[in-house]
Design a protein around this motif. Structure first.
Motif, mmCIF file in Angstrom:
data_model
loop_
_atom_site.group_PDB
_atom_site.id
_atom_site.type_symbol
_atom_site.label_atom_id
_atom_site.label_comp_id
_atom_site.label_asym_id
_atom_site.label_seq_id
_atom_site.Cartn_x
_atom_site.Cartn_y
_atom_site.Cartn_z
ATOM 1 N N THR A 90 0.835 -1.202 0.000
ATOM 2 C CA THR A 90 0.000 0.000 0.000
ATOM 3 C C THR A 90 0.868 1.249 0.000
ATOM 4 O O THR A 90 0.607 2.207 -0.739
ATOM 5 C CB THR A 90 -0.912 0.009 1.237
ATOM 6 O OG1 THR A 90 -1.652 -1.207 1.287
ATOM 7 C CG2 THR A 90 -1.879 1.174 1.199
ATOM 8 N N MET A 91 1.912 1.230 0.827
ATOM 9 C CA MET A 91 2.809 2.374 0.900
ATOM 10 C C MET A 91 3.512 2.616 -0.437
ATOM 11 O O MET A 91 3.660 3.764 -0.878
ATOM 12 C CB MET A 91 3.846 2.165 2.003
ATOM 13 C CG MET A 91 4.874 3.284 2.111
ATOM 14 S SD MET A 91 4.156 4.865 2.597
ATOM 15 C CE MET A 91 4.246 4.736 4.375
ATOM 16 N N LEU A 92 3.939 1.547 -1.103
ATOM 17 C CA LEU A 92 4.603 1.697 -2.397
ATOM 18 C C LEU A 92 3.716 2.433 -3.386
ATOM 19 O O LEU A 92 4.162 3.331 -4.114
ATOM 20 C CB LEU A 92 4.980 0.328 -2.965
ATOM 21 C CG LEU A 92 6.139 -0.414 -2.319
ATOM 22 C CD1 LEU A 92 6.261 -1.814 -2.920
ATOM 23 C CD2 LEU A 92 7.438 0.341 -2.494
ATOM 24 N N GLY A 93 2.442 2.033 -3.449
ATOM 25 C CA GLY A 93 1.532 2.651 -4.397
ATOM 26 C C GLY A 93 1.307 4.124 -4.122
ATOM 27 O O GLY A 93 1.335 4.960 -5.034
ATOM 28 N N ILE A 94 1.081 4.476 -2.866
ATOM 29 C CA ILE A 94 0.864 5.876 -2.506
ATOM 30 C C ILE A 94 2.148 6.682 -2.702
ATOM 31 O O ILE A 94 2.118 7.818 -3.188
ATOM 32 C CB ILE A 94 0.378 5.993 -1.053
ATOM 33 C CG1 ILE A 94 -0.966 5.271 -0.879
ATOM 34 C CG2 ILE A 94 0.251 7.452 -0.642
ATOM 35 C CD1 ILE A 94 -2.085 5.816 -1.743
ATOM 36 N N ALA A 95 3.282 6.102 -2.330
ATOM 37 C CA ALA A 95 4.559 6.808 -2.454
ATOM 38 C C ALA A 95 4.851 7.177 -3.907
ATOM 39 O O ALA A 95 5.300 8.294 -4.193
ATOM 40 C CB ALA A 95 5.687 5.955 -1.886
ATOM 41 N N ARG A 96 4.626 6.246 -4.830
ATOM 42 C CA ARG A 96 4.869 6.545 -6.252
ATOM 43 C C ARG A 96 4.013 7.720 -6.718
ATOM 44 O O ARG A 96 4.472 8.586 -7.455
ATOM 45 C CB ARG A 96 4.560 5.320 -7.111
ATOM 46 C CG ARG A 96 5.612 4.257 -7.124
ATOM 47 C CD ARG A 96 5.381 3.268 -8.260
ATOM 48 N NE ARG A 96 4.045 2.690 -8.211
ATOM 49 C CZ ARG A 96 3.717 1.597 -7.534
ATOM 50 N NH1 ARG A 96 4.649 0.960 -6.828
ATOM 51 N NH2 ARG A 96 2.488 1.119 -7.539
ATOM 52 N N GLN A 97 2.760 7.744 -6.280
ATOM 53 C CA GLN A 97 1.854 8.783 -6.751
ATOM 54 C C GLN A 97 2.117 10.143 -6.105
ATOM 55 O O GLN A 97 1.897 11.191 -6.730
ATOM 56 C CB GLN A 97 0.407 8.352 -6.490
ATOM 57 C CG GLN A 97 -0.001 7.116 -7.279
ATOM 58 C CD GLN A 97 -1.397 6.649 -6.906
ATOM 59 O OE1 GLN A 97 -2.390 7.203 -7.368
ATOM 60 N NE2 GLN A 97 -1.480 5.636 -6.052
ATOM 61 N N LEU A 98 2.591 10.142 -4.859
ATOM 62 C CA LEU A 98 2.848 11.403 -4.168
ATOM 63 C C LEU A 98 4.272 11.909 -4.359
ATOM 64 O O LEU A 98 4.579 13.036 -3.965
ATOM 65 C CB LEU A 98 2.570 11.251 -2.668
ATOM 66 C CG LEU A 98 1.096 11.188 -2.247
ATOM 67 C CD1 LEU A 98 0.987 11.038 -0.732
ATOM 68 C CD2 LEU A 98 0.337 12.433 -2.702
ATOM 69 N N ALA A 99 5.134 11.105 -4.976
ATOM 70 C CA ALA A 99 6.543 11.503 -5.143
ATOM 71 C C ALA A 99 6.709 12.881 -5.790
ATOM 72 O O ALA A 99 7.545 13.676 -5.336
ATOM 73 C CB ALA A 99 7.291 10.433 -5.948
ATOM 74 N N PRO A 100 5.951 13.221 -6.835
ATOM 75 C CA PRO A 100 6.162 14.544 -7.449
ATOM 76 C C PRO A 100 5.775 15.715 -6.555
ATOM 77 O O PRO A 100 6.124 16.859 -6.857
ATOM 78 C CB PRO A 100 5.241 14.493 -8.686
ATOM 79 C CG PRO A 100 5.032 13.055 -8.970
ATOM 80 C CD PRO A 100 5.011 12.402 -7.621
ATOM 81 N N TYR A 101 5.080 15.454 -5.446
ATOM 82 C CA TYR A 101 4.564 16.540 -4.613
ATOM 83 C C TYR A 101 5.368 16.755 -3.333
ATOM 84 O O TYR A 101 5.057 17.666 -2.548
ATOM 85 C CB TYR A 101 3.105 16.261 -4.249
ATOM 86 C CG TYR A 101 2.202 16.103 -5.440
ATOM 87 C CD1 TYR A 101 1.697 17.214 -6.117
ATOM 88 C CD2 TYR A 101 1.850 14.835 -5.914
ATOM 89 C CE1 TYR A 101 0.867 17.067 -7.227
ATOM 90 C CE2 TYR A 101 1.014 14.681 -7.018
ATOM 91 C CZ TYR A 101 0.534 15.798 -7.667
ATOM 92 O OH TYR A 101 -0.281 15.646 -8.765
#
Length: 312
Positions: A90-101
């Motif tokens: 779950t963390m991997l998925g959220i981390a990838r999406q929030l990385a640009p922010y």
């Protein structure tokens, strides 16, 4: 080296986003249990005067209609920190999406301690209270960006937090790959595949395939062959600045995946280009957190407490 992270104060955390695993497994906590934990966290945060926002999918999945919710892009622009309730996946998925922010992340694990979700449900309330008061340990993690090229055209482009994995098809023989690093020919390899991993990913599939453990603060990328035909094909760590180009030379039905999520079928002549992303992820841990404590717990390095005692 990764950039040095800054210190945090209570005023650093005014708007807090919350995400949770979308499909709880049968062996994990039930949806009702998770909803209760999410409500408990949200109510505690609101009592401290903070703004709480749930990811839209999380709010819908757990029927949290009485809380504010937003899509992930809006949360990325708004949130000071995100709390992720789930496992490492779950963390991997959220981390990838929030990385640009550049939104820092706090991980709360539903079950056993994770490598990157390191707070248990039982300990979450007192630890969250301490962390949001500024008593945190922070660290930055690197990501990879992977591009699939076919006949000179980009077919797929995405981020990977753990690894980019090329592998043979389930019913086919070995795949043959030609690997270049920074324009220099390194080798042709016949194997079941090749893992290109970040230091974070060194404790995932890379470790299972015989790769080395890399401390998360290291600036490197590890290449790990999967069951190579030649035993001389060994894991190698290259500089984080490297551009790795992998060409599919032979083999049928091979594929490439990014963090075991985004999968693309490969054809002979396809090129996969992997390099470090410009984005990083910041993890926040309880004060005093240690990567070595996590390794000891997850890899069962604590079998001999008497040895630990002698070294104190």
């Amino acid at each position: 080296m990764l950039p040095t992270s800054h210190s945090y104060t209570p005023s650093s955390f005014q708007t807090i986003a919350i995400f949770a695993k979308q499909k709880p497994s049968e062996t994990a906590h039930s949806a009702d249990d998770i909803a209760h934990s999410l409500t408990q966290i949200a109510d505690f945060l609101k009592e401290t005067g903070r703004r709480v926002v749930f990811g839209t999918q999380t709010a819908d999945r757990f029927h949290l209609d009485h809380y504010e919710s937003m899509d992930l892009a809006d949360i990325g622009e708004l949130a000071d920190v995100a709390i992720v309730v789930g496992g490492d996946g779950t963390m991997l998925g959220i981390a990838r999406q929030l990385a640009p922010y550049n939104v820092p992340l706090i991980g709360i694990n539903q079950g056993r301690l994770g490598f990157i979700t390191d707070i248990s449900l039982d300990d979450m309330m007192p630890l969250l209270q301490e962390m949001l008061s500024g008593k945190v340990s922070s660290e930055k993690r690197s990501l990879l960006q992977g591009t699939l090229e076919r006949d000179g055209s980009v077919m797929h482009h995405t981020l990977a937090f753990n690894d980019v994995v090329l592998s043979r098809g389930s019913g086919s023989g070995m795949v043959e790959l030609c690997v270049h690093v920074d324009g220099h020919y390194m080798y042709n390899q016949r194997s079941d595949g090749l893992i290109v991993a970040t230091p974070t990913g060194s404790t995932a599939y890379s470790l299972s395939a015989g790769g080395p453990l890399l401390h998360p603060s290291l600036s490197g990328i590890v290449l790990v062959p999967i069951a190579p035909h030649a035993l001389s094909n060994r894991p190698i760590v290259v500089p984080e600045s490297s551009e790795i180009v992998i060409e599919v030379v032979g083999g049928r039905d091979s594929n490439v995946n990014f963090d075991m999520q985004s999968v693309a079928r490969l054809q002979q002549g396809d090129r996969i280009i992997v390099k470090s992303s410009e984005h990083t992820i910041t993890f926040l841990h309880p004060e005093g957190w240690s990567y070595y404590d996590t390794l000891r717990e997850k890899l069962h390095w604590n079998e001999y407490p008497s040895v630990q005692g002698r070294l104190k």
